[in-house]
Design a protein around this motif. Structure first.
Motif, short mmCIF file in Angstrom:
data_model
loop_
_atom_site.label_atom_id
_atom_site.label_comp_id
_atom_site.label_asym_id
_atom_site.label_seq_id
_atom_site.Cartn_x
_atom_site.Cartn_y
_atom_site.Cartn_z
N UNK A 254 21.07 -26.50 -66.66
CA UNK A 254 21.28 -26.57 -68.11
C UNK A 254 20.99 -25.22 -68.76
N UNK A 255 19.86 -24.62 -68.40
CA UNK A 255 19.52 -23.30 -68.96
C UNK A 255 20.52 -22.25 -68.49
N UNK A 256 20.93 -22.35 -67.23
CA UNK A 256 21.89 -21.39 -66.69
C UNK A 256 23.22 -21.45 -67.41
N UNK A 257 23.70 -22.66 -67.72
CA UNK A 257 24.98 -22.80 -68.42
C UNK A 257 24.94 -22.15 -69.80
N UNK A 258 23.82 -22.35 -70.51
CA UNK A 258 23.68 -21.73 -71.83
C UNK A 258 23.68 -20.22 -71.75
N UNK A 259 22.98 -19.68 -70.76
CA UNK A 259 22.89 -18.23 -70.61
C UNK A 259 24.21 -17.63 -70.14
N UNK A 260 24.93 -18.35 -69.26
CA UNK A 260 26.22 -17.86 -68.77
C UNK A 260 27.20 -17.71 -69.92
N UNK A 261 27.18 -18.66 -70.87
CA UNK A 261 28.06 -18.57 -72.04
C UNK A 261 27.82 -17.28 -72.80
N UNK A 262 26.55 -16.98 -73.04
CA UNK A 262 26.20 -15.76 -73.78
C UNK A 262 26.56 -14.52 -72.99
N UNK A 263 26.34 -14.54 -71.67
CA UNK A 263 26.67 -13.39 -70.83
C UNK A 263 28.18 -13.13 -70.84
N UNK A 264 28.98 -14.19 -70.83
CA UNK A 264 30.45 -14.03 -70.90
C UNK A 264 30.85 -13.34 -72.20
N UNK A 265 30.24 -13.74 -73.31
CA UNK A 265 30.53 -13.13 -74.61
C UNK A 265 30.12 -11.66 -74.60
N UNK A 266 28.96 -11.35 -74.02
CA UNK A 266 28.49 -9.97 -73.93
C UNK A 266 29.46 -9.12 -73.13
N UNK A 267 29.91 -9.63 -71.99
CA UNK A 267 30.82 -8.88 -71.13
C UNK A 267 32.14 -8.62 -71.83
N UNK A 268 32.70 -9.65 -72.48
CA UNK A 268 33.98 -9.48 -73.19
C UNK A 268 33.84 -8.43 -74.29
N UNK A 269 32.74 -8.48 -75.05
CA UNK A 269 32.55 -7.57 -76.18
C UNK A 269 32.31 -6.14 -75.71
N UNK A 270 31.38 -5.95 -74.79
CA UNK A 270 30.98 -4.60 -74.39
C UNK A 270 32.00 -3.92 -73.50
N UNK A 271 32.63 -4.67 -72.59
CA UNK A 271 33.59 -4.04 -71.68
C UNK A 271 34.82 -3.55 -72.45
N UNK A 272 35.34 -4.39 -73.35
CA UNK A 272 36.51 -3.97 -74.14
C UNK A 272 36.15 -2.78 -75.05
N UNK A 273 34.95 -2.80 -75.62
CA UNK A 273 34.52 -1.68 -76.46
C UNK A 273 34.32 -0.42 -75.65
N UNK A 274 33.80 -0.57 -74.42
CA UNK A 274 33.59 0.60 -73.55
C UNK A 274 34.91 1.25 -73.20
#
Length: 333
Positions: A254-274
């Motif tokens: 349960x905790x992992x699913x919540x964190x994975x969602x946030x990590x996906x958003x971080x990756x999409x935001x930072x990688x495209x910006x990079x």
């Protein structure tokens, strides 16, 4: 008479020099090039851009409406998600409509003031976006590592202060960048090789020394992306260590699913910006069209994927979205 003629010539030349200097310093407009060598495909390119923009608007407003109307979602994680979606919304609305005007009607002209405002909104809200991602990582850290203190630490006034600090951070970091840009002289070349006004793309067409702009751009990028990534990585390192210590497998999942969602958003935001950041500063050997496509992806993908990622992976949002559609369906019946 000769003296009068000399005075007239002197004042005329002075006026011409003054007007020329003003024109060099403050151009009245720029021309956005669109995608070079793909002008014949602009209408076709606009189709996926329009689709992604429409999906981004609908999904963002849907998630924001659900969070606002459902009292059970008035929690730190969803309040931070609302801030993230608002920053995404402002960023996309400051660039994509103009981009579509170029693709549809070849409306390439943009005023100098409009260009500066667009630059400010793009970069200031990018900084605010990064600040919100950091706040969301801190929220997950407190929720996982200090669950009993989560409610007392992240109260509504604290969340409001975090939002204000993130906004002030974006504004204060961007003001010098705008002032540095306005000091540059511009000659005959007013064509920006982009579909929107980007700080370095505008600085590069000036006929002055724009090295300070480049240095400050690197400094401001490190001040928010670099620092925020370090703290986000530290937060998730502690979260992973805490999750591994949980005895129950279901709790870990349960905790992992919540964190994975946030990590996906971080990756999409930072990688495209990079990709956008590197293409503008170090993309000299990259094909011009490829460079522009990469920098435009940064403005489209995160805005579309962020609400979808949270909508799909968060059961609370899913349930309330389904309630809305079920309610409308029952009304139609």
């Amino acid at each position: 008479m000769e003296r009068s003629s000399f005075d007239d010539f002197f004042f005329t030349e002075t006026a011409v020099i003054t007007i020329t200097t003003i024109n060099l310093t403050l151009p009245s407009y720029f021309l956005l090039s669109g995608l070079p060598r793909l002008e014949h495909l602009h209408v076709w390119i606009s189709l996926p851009v329009s689709f992604m923009y429409l999906v981004a608007l609908l999904s963002t407003f849907c998630v924001l409406f659900v969070i606002k109307t459902e009292p059970s979602l008035h929690q730190p994680m969803y309040l931070f998600l609302s801030m993230l979606l608002v920053t995404d919304l402002v960023q996309s609305n400051s660039t994509i409509p103009k981009m579509l005007l170029i693709f549809w009607f070849n409306h390439r002209e943009i005023s100098f003031e409009g260009c500066v405002v667009q630059i400010f909104f793009i970069h200031a809200f990018s900084i605010m976006n990064s600040s919100v991602l950091l706040a969301m990582a801190f929220d997950r850290y407190v929720a996982v590592c200090h669950p009993l203190r989560h409610v007392t630490i992240l109260t509504t006034p604290v969340i409001t202060k975090i939002g204000i600090l993130g906004a002030m951070r974006g504004i204060l970091l961007m003001l010098p960048e705008v002032l540095l840009l306005k000091r540059l002289p511009f000659c005959q070349n007013h064509i920006i090789k982009q579909t929107y006004c980007e700080h370095m793309a505008v600085a590069k067409i000036s006929c002055g020394d724009f090295r300070i702009n480049s240095y400050y751009g690197l400094f401001s990028a490190f001040s928010f992306v670099g620092v925020d990534c370090i703290f986000i990585a530290a937060s998730y390192t502690l979260i992973v260590m805490a999750v591994l210590r949980l005895p129950n497998r279901e709790d870990r999942q349960k905790v992992g699913n919540t964190c994975v969602t946030h990590i996906c958003v971080i990756l999409v935001s930072y990688i495209s910006e990079l990709f956008s950041f590197l293409s503008h500063r170090f993309g000299g050997h990259m094909a011009e069209t490829t460079q522009m496509i990469l920098s435009n992806i940064y403005l489209v993908l995160p805005q579309m994927f962020n609400p979808i990622i949270y909508g799909i992976n968060t059961k609370e949002i899913q349930k309330n979205v389904m309630k809305i559609f079920h309610f409308r369906k029952s009304l139609n019946l």
